[in-house]
Design a protein around this motif. Structure first.
Motif, PDB file in Angstrom:
ATOM      1  N   ALA A 113       0.348   0.216   1.071  1.00  0.00           N
ATOM      2  CA  ALA A 113       1.335   0.590   2.370  1.00  0.00           C
ATOM      3  C   ALA A 113       2.656   0.311   1.754  1.00  0.00           C
ATOM      4  O   ALA A 113       3.062  -0.859   1.257  1.00  0.00           O
ATOM      5  CB  ALA A 113       0.669   0.326   3.429  1.00  0.00           C
ATOM      6  N   SER A 114       3.506   1.079   2.188  1.00  0.00           N
ATOM      7  CA  SER A 114       5.093   0.769   2.178  1.00  0.00           C
ATOM      8  C   SER A 114       5.874   1.573   3.245  1.00  0.00           C
ATOM      9  O   SER A 114       5.505   2.436   3.694  1.00  0.00           O
ATOM     10  CB  SER A 114       5.564   1.489   0.566  1.00  0.00           C
ATOM     11  OG  SER A 114       5.429   2.735   0.357  1.00  0.00           O
ATOM     12  N   ALA A 115       7.077   0.806   3.544  1.00  0.00           N
ATOM     13  CA  ALA A 115       7.702   1.186   4.473  1.00  0.00           C
ATOM     14  C   ALA A 115       8.849   2.071   3.896  1.00  0.00           C
ATOM     15  O   ALA A 115       9.564   1.956   2.856  1.00  0.00           O
ATOM     16  CB  ALA A 115       8.402   0.439   5.175  1.00  0.00           C
ATOM     17  N   GLY A 116       9.230   3.070   4.423  1.00  0.00           N
ATOM     18  CA  GLY A 116      10.457   3.905   4.112  1.00  0.00           C
ATOM     19  C   GLY A 116      11.204   4.494   4.989  1.00  0.00           C
ATOM     20  O   GLY A 116      11.007   4.358   6.248  1.00  0.00           O
ATOM     21  N   GLY A 117      12.393   5.326   5.039  1.00  0.00           N
ATOM     22  CA  GLY A 117      13.111   5.721   5.944  1.00  0.00           C
ATOM     23  C   GLY A 117      12.552   6.756   6.724  1.00  0.00           C
ATOM     24  O   GLY A 117      13.194   6.851   8.028  1.00  0.00           O
ATOM     25  N   ASN A 118      11.819   7.421   6.284  1.00  0.00           N
ATOM     26  CA  ASN A 118      10.867   8.313   6.920  1.00  0.00           C
ATOM     27  C   ASN A 118       9.588   7.903   7.580  1.00  0.00           C
ATOM     28  O   ASN A 118       8.537   8.627   8.244  1.00  0.00           O
ATOM     29  CB  ASN A 118      10.847   9.637   6.338  1.00  0.00           C
ATOM     30  CG  ASN A 118      12.013  10.334   5.715  1.00  0.00           C
ATOM     31  OD1 ASN A 118      12.711  10.444   6.593  1.00  0.00           O
ATOM     32  ND2 ASN A 118      11.992  10.827   4.605  1.00  0.00           N
ATOM     33  N   GLY A 119       9.499   6.362   7.571  1.00  0.00           N
ATOM     34  CA  GLY A 119       8.275   6.153   8.258  1.00  0.00           C
ATOM     35  C   GLY A 119       7.509   5.330   6.950  1.00  0.00           C
ATOM     36  O   GLY A 119       7.639   5.587   5.955  1.00  0.00           O
ATOM     37  N   ALA A 120       6.180   4.874   7.368  1.00  0.00           N
ATOM     38  CA  ALA A 120       5.253   4.059   6.506  1.00  0.00           C
ATOM     39  C   ALA A 120       4.439   5.369   5.757  1.00  0.00           C
ATOM     40  O   ALA A 120       4.096   6.393   6.135  1.00  0.00           O
ATOM     41  CB  ALA A 120       4.310   3.363   7.275  1.00  0.00           C
ATOM     42  N   GLY A 135      -4.874   5.343 -14.325  1.00  0.00           N
ATOM     43  CA  GLY A 135      -4.452   6.839 -15.019  1.00  0.00           C
ATOM     44  C   GLY A 135      -5.283   8.068 -15.119  1.00  0.00           C
ATOM     45  O   GLY A 135      -4.892   8.978 -15.206  1.00  0.00           O
ATOM     46  N   ASP A 136      -6.754   7.708 -14.726  1.00  0.00           N
ATOM     47  CA  ASP A 136      -7.471   8.808 -14.880  1.00  0.00           C
ATOM     48  C   ASP A 136      -7.900   9.142 -13.299  1.00  0.00           C
ATOM     49  O   ASP A 136      -9.049  10.059 -13.286  1.00  0.00           O
ATOM     50  CB  ASP A 136      -8.703   8.429 -15.483  1.00  0.00           C
ATOM     51  CG  ASP A 136      -8.741   7.756 -16.936  1.00  0.00           C
ATOM     52  OD1 ASP A 136      -7.868   8.550 -17.538  1.00  0.00           O
ATOM     53  OD2 ASP A 136      -9.250   7.079 -17.438  1.00  0.00           O
ATOM     54  N   THR A 137      -7.355   8.484 -12.600  1.00  0.00           N
ATOM     55  CA  THR A 137      -7.355   8.819 -10.896  1.00  0.00           C
ATOM     56  C   THR A 137      -6.202  10.010 -10.454  1.00  0.00           C
ATOM     57  O   THR A 137      -5.400  10.103 -11.228  1.00  0.00           O
ATOM     58  CB  THR A 137      -7.470   7.734 -10.115  1.00  0.00           C
ATOM     59  OG1 THR A 137      -6.154   6.943 -10.142  1.00  0.00           O
ATOM     60  CG2 THR A 137      -8.751   6.803 -10.702  1.00  0.00           C
ATOM     61  N   TYR A 138      -6.492  10.212  -9.149  1.00  0.00           N
ATOM     62  CA  TYR A 138      -5.372  11.142  -8.583  1.00  0.00           C
ATOM     63  C   TYR A 138      -4.814  10.345  -7.412  1.00  0.00           C
ATOM     64  O   TYR A 138      -5.522   9.988  -6.620  1.00  0.00           O
ATOM     65  CB  TYR A 138      -6.206  12.364  -8.029  1.00  0.00           C
ATOM     66  CG  TYR A 138      -5.365  13.392  -7.519  1.00  0.00           C
ATOM     67  CD1 TYR A 138      -4.960  14.383  -8.260  1.00  0.00           C
ATOM     68  CD2 TYR A 138      -4.844  13.455  -6.169  1.00  0.00           C
ATOM     69  CE1 TYR A 138      -3.828  15.401  -7.810  1.00  0.00           C
ATOM     70  CE2 TYR A 138      -3.943  14.257  -5.718  1.00  0.00           C
ATOM     71  CZ  TYR A 138      -3.409  15.179  -6.480  1.00  0.00           C
ATOM     72  OH  TYR A 138      -2.423  16.273  -6.070  1.00  0.00           O
ATOM     73  N   ARG A 139      -3.609  10.467  -7.329  1.00  0.00           N
ATOM     74  CA  ARG A 139      -2.886   9.598  -6.161  1.00  0.00           C
ATOM     75  C   ARG A 139      -2.434  10.509  -4.803  1.00  0.00           C
ATOM     76  O   ARG A 139      -2.148  11.879  -5.160  1.00  0.00           O
ATOM     77  CB  ARG A 139      -1.542   9.232  -6.551  1.00  0.00           C
ATOM     78  CG  ARG A 139      -0.655   8.455  -5.437  1.00  0.00           C
ATOM     79  CD  ARG A 139       0.232   7.390  -5.892  1.00  0.00           C
ATOM     80  NE  ARG A 139      -0.612   6.167  -6.409  1.00  0.00           N
ATOM     81  CZ  ARG A 139       0.231   5.209  -6.798  1.00  0.00           C
ATOM     82  NH1 ARG A 139       1.295   5.023  -6.763  1.00  0.00           N
ATOM     83  NH2 ARG A 139      -0.490   3.920  -7.225  1.00  0.00           N
ATOM     84  N   VAL A 140      -2.927  10.244  -3.668  1.00  0.00           N
ATOM     85  CA  VAL A 140      -2.820  10.974  -2.601  1.00  0.00           C
ATOM     86  C   VAL A 140      -2.015  10.158  -1.889  1.00  0.00           C
ATOM     87  O   VAL A 140      -1.957   9.010  -1.478  1.00  0.00           O
ATOM     88  CB  VAL A 140      -4.246  11.031  -1.608  1.00  0.00           C
ATOM     89  CG1 VAL A 140      -3.751  11.956  -0.540  1.00  0.00           C
ATOM     90  CG2 VAL A 140      -5.138  11.565  -2.657  1.00  0.00           C
ATOM     91  N   GLN A 141      -0.851  10.610  -1.322  1.00  0.00           N
ATOM     92  CA  GLN A 141       0.112  10.241  -0.630  1.00  0.00           C
ATOM     93  C   GLN A 141       0.170  10.804   1.175  1.00  0.00           C
ATOM     94  O   GLN A 141       0.508  11.485   1.325  1.00  0.00           O
ATOM     95  CB  GLN A 141       1.803  10.318  -1.010  1.00  0.00           C
ATOM     96  CG  GLN A 141       2.632   9.617  -0.773  1.00  0.00           C
ATOM     97  CD  GLN A 141       2.862   8.596  -1.891  1.00  0.00           C
ATOM     98  OE1 GLN A 141       2.045   8.302  -2.719  1.00  0.00           O
ATOM     99  NE2 GLN A 141       3.632   7.494  -1.323  1.00  0.00           N
ATOM    100  N   PHE A 142      -0.548   9.486   1.755  1.00  0.00           N
ATOM    101  CA  PHE A 142      -0.534   9.833   3.080  1.00  0.00           C
ATOM    102  C   PHE A 142       0.741   9.289   3.769  1.00  0.00           C
ATOM    103  O   PHE A 142       1.479   8.124   3.604  1.00  0.00           O
ATOM    104  CB  PHE A 142      -1.796   8.906   3.667  1.00  0.00           C
ATOM    105  CG  PHE A 142      -3.033   9.509   3.502  1.00  0.00           C
ATOM    106  CD1 PHE A 142      -3.529  10.559   4.080  1.00  0.00           C
ATOM    107  CD2 PHE A 142      -3.861   8.825   2.333  1.00  0.00           C
ATOM    108  CE1 PHE A 142      -4.783  11.262   3.886  1.00  0.00           C
ATOM    109  CE2 PHE A 142      -4.898   9.632   2.250  1.00  0.00           C
ATOM    110  CZ  PHE A 142      -5.353  10.649   2.596  1.00  0.00           C
ATOM    111  N   ASN A 143       1.197  10.008   4.851  1.00  0.00           N
ATOM    112  CA  ASN A 143       1.973   9.647   6.049  1.00  0.00           C
ATOM    113  C   ASN A 143       1.491   9.041   6.875  1.00  0.00           C
ATOM    114  O   ASN A 143       0.383   9.594   7.448  1.00  0.00           O
ATOM    115  CB  ASN A 143       2.927  10.756   6.203  1.00  0.00           C
ATOM    116  CG  ASN A 143       3.977  11.410   5.242  1.00  0.00           C
ATOM    117  OD1 ASN A 143       4.538  10.548   4.377  1.00  0.00           O
ATOM    118  ND2 ASN A 143       3.876  12.676   4.971  1.00  0.00           N
ATOM    119  N   TYR A 144       1.659   7.788   7.615  1.00  0.00           N
ATOM    120  CA  TYR A 144       1.270   7.185   8.617  1.00  0.00           C
ATOM    121  C   TYR A 144       2.089   7.530   9.834  1.00  0.00           C
ATOM    122  O   TYR A 144       3.353   7.131   9.817  1.00  0.00           O
ATOM    123  CB  TYR A 144       1.027   5.577   8.456  1.00  0.00           C
ATOM    124  CG  TYR A 144       0.882   4.812   9.204  1.00  0.00           C
ATOM    125  CD1 TYR A 144      -0.546   4.384   9.708  1.00  0.00           C
ATOM    126  CD2 TYR A 144       1.820   4.326  10.312  1.00  0.00           C
ATOM    127  CE1 TYR A 144      -1.037   3.542  10.727  1.00  0.00           C
ATOM    128  CE2 TYR A 144       1.292   3.706  11.414  1.00  0.00           C
ATOM    129  CZ  TYR A 144       0.161   3.095  11.612  1.00  0.00           C
ATOM    130  OH  TYR A 144      -0.217   2.319  12.600  1.00  0.00           O
TER     131      TYR A 144
END
Length: 298
Positions: A113-120, A135-144
């Protein structure tokens, strides 16, 4: 400034205050309505929660359309509402706690988890049910996002625009309501969408290594299979991860992680027809390695 000018500014200020107040009252009313609806659902499901094939107070629904899949679990957990709210709806610690939940799933290879200007945000890598290089996996970016909060109800939404195998519009939604006597009623939704490429990819998986896998709902005398069985299995895995996380909070901090992995695996083995994939030691070692890896940002 003239008296007329002062009155004009004052009038605008009052209008803004009333507008903001209206938004606040509207949000509170919406949360109250949702809390009441969830309590009504608890009352309606009382017989099924008391006696069912799961041997625990849960109820599972699923839905398949031409381009979406959705699973819903309703459950009573033996933890006070304040504990559940603090675990998953805390603006500061909630996103990191969700990673502690999500990493329990077999297919989750990394979560941070990370914090940003538009929320976590929650960065989660998904892959096979066995160990993999990131490197062989897929990254999914969730907004909390904490959608609603009042003294006895909350709703949290994790959403991602894209996922693996040409899937999209991922949502993990958790809402909870206080039902008294140290118990909380949860509603977990796990859903995603897909286009033609995504459907073909899922059908290929289900026609090969996933061909014998089933869900929990019975239709025509047997358990559902296919993509509906797939979403039921993963909804159950996420629910059991939430329950394992909550159970670990009673332990000293240095004992919690290992206990979560053990609790989650043992819970899934109660439904081995649907959820068994690895033997216990293989799962525990894999998760130990993955958990160590995610302590450093990747």
């Amino acid at each position: 400034m003239s008296t007329h000018g002062i009155m004009r500014i004052t009038k605008r200020f009052v209008l803004v205050v009333f507008a903001l107040l209206g938004l606040t009252l509207g949000a509170l009313s919406w949360a109250d309505d949702n809390a009441a609806a969830l309590k009504d659902k608890y009352d309606a499901l009382a017989p099924q929660l008391k006696s069912n094939v799961f041997n625990r107070p849960i109820h599972l629904d699923s839905e398949e359309t031409s381009n979406t899949l959705k699973g819903d679990i309703y459950a009573v957990v033996d933890y006070p509402f304040a504990t559940v709210n603090r675990a998953f709806n805390d603006p500061q610690q909630g996103p990191a706690n969700w990673c502690e939940v999500l990493i329990l799933h077999l297919n989750t290879k990394y979560c941070r988890a990370s914090a940003g200007g538009n929320g976590a945000t929650i960065s989660m890598n998904v892959g096979k049910k066995t160990e993999q290089e990131l490197g062989d996996t897929y990254r999914v970016q969730f907004n909390y996002r904490s959608v609603a909060t009042n003294p006895d109800y909350f709703q949290v939404d994790l959403s991602a625009a894209t996922g693996p195998l040409s899937t999209k519009d991922y949502r993990i939604v958790l809402e909870a309501v206080d039902i008294g006597k140290g118990h909380t009623f949860l509603h977990l939704t796990y859903s995603y969408g897909f286009g033609t490429a995504g459907r073909i990819a899922m059908k290929t998986y289900l026609a090969t290594i996933g061909s014998a896998k089933v869900g929990f709902t019975k239709a025509s005398g047997d358990y559902v299979g296919g993509v509906r069985g797939l979403v039921e299995r993963n909804t159950m895995r996420y629910y059991l991860a939430i329950d394992a996380y909550l159970a670990s909070l009673a332990l000293p901090a240095d004992k919690r992680v290992d206990q979560r992995f053990a609790t989650w695996f043992d819970a899934t083995e109660q439904y081995s027809r649907q959820l068994h994939e690895l033997d216990r030691q293989e799962y525990l070692q894999m998760k130990k390695n993955e958990y160590q890896r995610q302590q450093t940002a990747q």
